[in-house]
Design an enzyme around this catalytic site. Structure first.
Site, short mmCIF file in Angstrom:
data_model
loop_
_atom_site.label_atom_id
_atom_site.label_comp_id
_atom_site.label_asym_id
_atom_site.label_seq_id
_atom_site.Cartn_x
_atom_site.Cartn_y
_atom_site.Cartn_z
N HIS A 219 46.61 44.76 33.12
CA HIS A 219 45.30 44.81 33.49
C HIS A 219 44.55 45.53 32.18
O HIS A 219 44.11 46.51 32.34
CB HIS A 219 44.90 45.22 34.65
CG HIS A 219 45.68 46.47 35.17
ND1 HIS A 219 45.77 47.73 34.62
CD2 HIS A 219 46.41 46.64 36.32
CE1 HIS A 219 46.28 48.52 35.27
NE2 HIS A 219 46.72 48.08 36.35
N GLY A 252 34.20 40.43 37.32
CA GLY A 252 33.18 41.02 37.17
C GLY A 252 33.03 42.58 37.46
O GLY A 252 31.77 43.04 37.46
N ASP A 277 45.67 40.55 40.47
CA ASP A 277 45.92 42.11 40.77
C ASP A 277 45.41 42.40 42.41
O ASP A 277 44.84 43.27 42.87
CB ASP A 277 45.15 42.86 39.90
CG ASP A 277 45.82 44.51 40.28
OD1 ASP A 277 46.67 44.76 40.74
OD2 ASP A 277 44.87 45.49 39.88
#
Length: 394
Positions: A219, A252, A277
């Site tokens: 990530h 976002g 995730d």
């Protein structure tokens, strides 16, 4: 819900086909024994087994390398075949035909329980391996992971973690600066892929880790040392080193749209991977769930713990694809590559998955221009309900 046998010959006709390289179509693909036998473009196939809706797009199935949960199940709470089956089923409805169920930092016995169930879980259609996110993380970049369980793996932990080396294409996320280099060597030697994440490492630390075989970043931008003028950190190393694949959460919320666009410019569609995730709330209407003794709340599509820390994502892969097109201002082709072909390459499955081409496994997703999934197939097997619905709408 019944299944079509993978031994049957199946023909799917679609008005548009993304073959993993370019948007083509109309066309039809023929599937035999779970693999794509042939593909023909430019012609209709009125006798096809399945006629997709007139505006549908057929593409390689999505591959999500970071799935913590879904359908009300957190893998840490149910590290079992039944738990994995529930998570996979929920994400399949959103186009994910291959995933790595992800275990976040936890006690040794939880890792061992998943290791014991792993072989059976690999028989579940859609499970490609597992992702162990922790426990060797940097406490200063822990995110929502429980600080009390973050540790350098001991002998018991290592024995359990290494068992995943021959359980599909499995990944370990760790902070390279927090473990001896010999441990990275040992994990890679056991057959695991290593991703850097939850790390406060310097760019030099990451460079040395990549030289040893670290190949991924978990990530991107989240829970890691940032790009600064005189210390590029893990973010800078990830953006600047073409050897590294990087997963990114495109909701976002986790990453600003401008940062998403910067990442795409630096990494490109062949190194940047869409991930979810995802947490237990995915695929449900639940507004709250428990994560290792802490209540996680969903508000405005944002999952947070009691102190406001982001706690994974309320996201599916079809939503990530839609968001990538909108937020990164990229083509649907680029987004689809990031959702499938790039992840397949990271896992070493680029000759099996991520394309619609003769010899490739028939892992497929069909969706509308409004990003509604109308069908999935794994190894050529789709549910009869999905197939009949797609045919009826066609």
């Amino acid at each position: 819900m019944g299944d079509c046998s993978s031994s049957d010959v199946l023909t799917i006709a679609a008005p548009q086909i993304f073959d993993g390289i370019a948007m083509r179509g109309p066309g039809a693909i023929r599937i035999s024994k779970g693999r794509i036998e042939s593909i023909a473009f430019g012609t209709s196939e009125p006798r096809a087994s399945i006629q997709l809706p007139r505006d549908a797009i057929l593409a390689p199935g999505f591959i999500d390398i970071q799935v913590n949960g879904g359908g009300g199940v957190l893998l840490n709470d149910q590290p079992t075949e039944a738990g994995v089956r529930r998570i996979v089923a929920v994400h399949r409805k959103a186009g994910t035909t291959g995933c790595l169920p992800t275990l976040i930092t936890d006690r040794s016995e939880i890792i061992e329980r998943l290791a014991a169930a792993a072989e059976a879980c690999l028989k579940i259609p859609g499970v490609l391996g597992f992702h162990l996110e922790g426990p060797a993380l940097n406490r200063s970049r822990k995110g929502i992971h429980p600080e009390a369980e973050i540790r350098v793996p001991n002998g018991r932990d290592l024995a359990a973690i290494k068992r995943f080396g021959n359980r599909g294409r499995s990944i370990v996320t760790l902070a390279p600066e927090c473990v001896p280099a010999s441990m990275i060597d040992a994990l890679i030697g056991a057959g695991l892929r290593i991703a850097a994440g939850h790390s406060d490492s310097t760019a030099a630390d990451i460079g040395r880790a990549v030289d040893r075989g670290v190949s991924g970043v978990t990530h991107l931008f989240n829970a890691m040392s940032q790009l600064n003028a005189r210390e590029p950190g893990l973010v800078g190393a990830a953006l600047g080193d073409d050897r590294l694949f990087a997963g990114i959460i495109c909701d976002g919320i986790h990453v600003d749209p401008l940062s998403l666009r910067v990442a795409f410019r630096c990494k490109g569609r062949d190194r940047l991977m869409l991930i979810t995730d995802a947490m237990p709330s995915a695929g449900t209407n639940d507004q709250k769930f428990m994560l290792q003794g802490r209540q996680i709340t969903l508000r405005d599509n944002r999952l947070t713990g009691p102190d406001g820390t982001l706690a994974g994502a309320h996201l599916t892969m079809i939503e990530a694809v839609r968001n990538a097109v909108a937020l990164l201002d990229i083509s649907l082709v680029d987004a689809l590559i990031m959702a499938s072909r790039t992840s397949a390459a990271f896992l070493g499955l680029e000759s099996e998955l991520g394309r619609i081409s003769p010899g490739y496994r028939a892992d497929l997703v069909a969706f509308t221009p409004d990003f509604e999934v109308v069908g999935t197939w794994i190894g050529g097997v789709g549910s009869i309900d999905e197939a009949s619905e797609a045919s009826r709408r066609g």
